[in-house]
Design an enzyme around this catalytic site. Structure first.
Site, PDB file in Angstrom:
ATOM      1  CB  THR A  74      -0.927  -0.001   1.228  1.00 56.85           C
ATOM      2  OG1 THR A  74      -1.721  -1.181   1.203  1.00 56.85           O
ATOM      3  CG2 THR A  74      -1.841   1.216   1.223  1.00 56.85           C
ATOM      4  CG  LEU A 158      -4.592  -1.896   7.449  1.00 57.91           C
ATOM      5  CD1 LEU A 158      -3.096  -1.643   7.557  1.00 57.91           C
ATOM      6  CD2 LEU A 158      -4.857  -3.339   7.053  1.00 57.91           C
ATOM      7  CB  THR A 232       0.558  -3.295  12.851  1.00 57.54           C
ATOM      8  OG1 THR A 232      -0.639  -2.506  12.823  1.00 57.54           O
ATOM      9  CG2 THR A 232       0.513  -4.242  14.034  1.00 57.54           C
ATOM     10  NE  ARG A 234       5.436   1.843   5.644  1.00 55.82           N
ATOM     11  CZ  ARG A 234       4.682   0.812   5.304  1.00 55.82           C
ATOM     12  NH1 ARG A 234       4.272  -0.032   6.253  1.00 55.82           N
ATOM     13  NH2 ARG A 234       4.321   0.607   4.047  1.00 55.82           N
ATOM     14  CG  ASP A 258       4.692  -6.581  12.532  1.00 56.06           C
ATOM     15  OD1 ASP A 258       5.382  -7.595  12.777  1.00 56.06           O
ATOM     16  OD2 ASP A 258       4.149  -6.376  11.424  1.00 56.06           O
ATOM     17  CD  GLU A 263      10.344  -2.379   8.985  1.00 61.20           C
ATOM     18  OE1 GLU A 263       9.582  -2.242   9.941  1.00 61.20           O
ATOM     19  OE2 GLU A 263       9.939  -2.545   7.804  1.00 61.20           O
ATOM     20  CG  HIS A 284       7.037  -5.053   8.297  1.00 59.26           C
ATOM     21  ND1 HIS A 284       7.555  -3.822   7.936  1.00 59.26           N
ATOM     22  CD2 HIS A 284       5.749  -5.037   7.882  1.00 59.26           C
ATOM     23  CE1 HIS A 284       6.617  -3.109   7.318  1.00 59.26           C
ATOM     24  NE2 HIS A 284       5.505  -3.835   7.273  1.00 59.26           N
ATOM     25  CB  ILE A 285       5.272 -11.201  10.225  1.00 62.07           C
ATOM     26  CG1 ILE A 285       5.479 -11.161  11.751  1.00 62.07           C
ATOM     27  CG2 ILE A 285       6.567 -11.579   9.522  1.00 62.07           C
ATOM     28  CD1 ILE A 285       4.274 -11.367  12.566  1.00 62.07           C
ATOM     29  CB  ALA A 286       1.058  -7.201  11.537  1.00 63.71           C
ATOM     30  CD1 TRP A 287       3.432  -7.471   6.395  1.00 62.66           C
ATOM     31  CD2 TRP A 287       2.549  -8.228   4.484  1.00 62.66           C
ATOM     32  NE1 TRP A 287       4.453  -8.024   5.657  1.00 62.66           N
ATOM     33  CE2 TRP A 287       3.936  -8.492   4.476  1.00 62.66           C
ATOM     34  CE3 TRP A 287       1.786  -8.624   3.384  1.00 62.66           C
ATOM     35  CZ2 TRP A 287       4.581  -9.114   3.414  1.00 62.66           C
ATOM     36  CZ3 TRP A 287       2.423  -9.251   2.319  1.00 62.66           C
ATOM     37  CH2 TRP A 287       3.809  -9.487   2.344  1.00 62.66           C
TER      38      TRP A 287
END
Length: 317
Positions: A74, A158, A232, A234, A258, A263, A284-287
């Site tokens: 996104t 979200l 979750t 940035r 997250d 990163e 960074h795995i929530a998505w």
């Protein structure tokens, strides 16, 4: 049309790219791409697919064949949108694919914190229940989500998915207006009210010049000392040194992150290096539920179809 995927490794190996392959004459995938490899790899490409690989004005100017850039996310701050517009390169992104995944992550983490699931499982595994004199072994206290106040900062798809679950838990929900807003929209409250009243604050807003480091020392000081902060969105939304201090001094109770400002983070990142018991960090795995990843790829293929048919779908330029 020939397509190049610059950072396929940002997706799980189980994700099916055939929906993209069906729309192009050739799809070449690279696990990741460094800045000095971009031009060489994309020189003959009509379509570039990128998740996080940066595409600068200089790079785009050196790629005369590129007609379409598909951002497999996104957020689009990794692509120079103005340069693409000037060069008549279409740019698309994808949204609306990760609501359930992110909401599930948020509540998985909150339930772990308030229910103390791992702690109580461990108590049984260690034999503490078996050796106890009464029918139950209490251990760490458990707290209900019902009645707690959840503050949502960023009320897109979200944030709305998180609110849906919060309401099922009978939580009170406060939707934040933008900081320093002169007016407050219907069904929202001031940013200041959210910061001061929320038991849990969940961030779902984009990174912009206005939101960078907006969760700072002053904001953290105004939060409840029992508050939980969840990010979750940035990493750059949070002033990380200020958060570290707030956690060390118990100015807030807990943080669930997250995302980080860099990163992947360096091994000596200040938040990774302190091993705080009131901080949990994931990569960074929530998505990234399997379903959300596949939805993203399927939607990206629709962007390619729309472009080839002259339609404006998810176009940024």
């Amino acid at each position: 049309m020939r397509a190049v995927f610059l950072d396929e490794q940002t997706f799980s190996s189980t994700i099916d790219f055939s929906v993209i392959e069906q729309q192009v004459s050739q799809l070449v995938c690279y696990a990741n791409t460094s800045p000095n490899e971009v031009i060489k790899r994309c020189l003959d490409a009509d379509i570039i697919i990128t998740n996080k690989v940066q595409l600068t004005a200089e790079m785009l100017s050196a790629l005369p064949n590129v007609k379409l850039i598909c951002i497999s996310a996104t957020g689009y701050n990794n692509v120079d949108i103005e340069a693409a517009r000037h060069l008549d390169i279409a740019v698309t992104n994808v949204s609306g694919y990760a609501g359930q995944s992110v909401a599930q992550y948020v509540f998985a983490q909150l339930l772990e914190y308030y229910q103390q699931t791992s702690h109580h499982n461990s108590n049984t595994e260690q034999g503490l229940w078996s050796s106890n004199d009464t029918f139950c072994y209490h251990g760490n206290s458990i707290s209900e989500l019902a009645g707690k106040t959840l503050g949502i900062i960023g009320y897109g798809s979200l944030g709305k998915a998180v609110v849906d679950i919060a309401q099922a838990f009978n939580m009170k929900v406060l939707i934040s207006e933008r900081p320093q807003a002169s007016t407050i929209r219907a069904e929202r409250v001031s940013f200041e009210q959210v910061i001061e009243e929320a038991d849990i604050i969940s961030l779902h807003c984009p990174q912009t010049p206005e939101t960078e480091n907006f969760i700072n020392e002053s904001v953290l000081a105004r939060m409840k000392n029992t508050a939980v902060l969840v990010n979750t969105a940035r990493g750059a939304l949070i002033d990380e040194p200020a958060l570290l201090d707030a956690l060390k001094t118990k100015e807030i109770a807990y943080a669930i992150l997250d995302v980080l400002s860099q990163e992947p983070p360096p091994a000596d990142h200040i938040l990774l290096n302190n091993k705080l018991s009131n901080l949990k960090i994931t990569a960074h795995i929530a998505w990234a539920s399997s379903e959300a990843q596949q939805r993203l790829i399927d939607l990206l293929s629709q962007n390619i179809i729309a472009f080839t048919q002259g339609e404006q779908l998810n176009r940024l330029t």
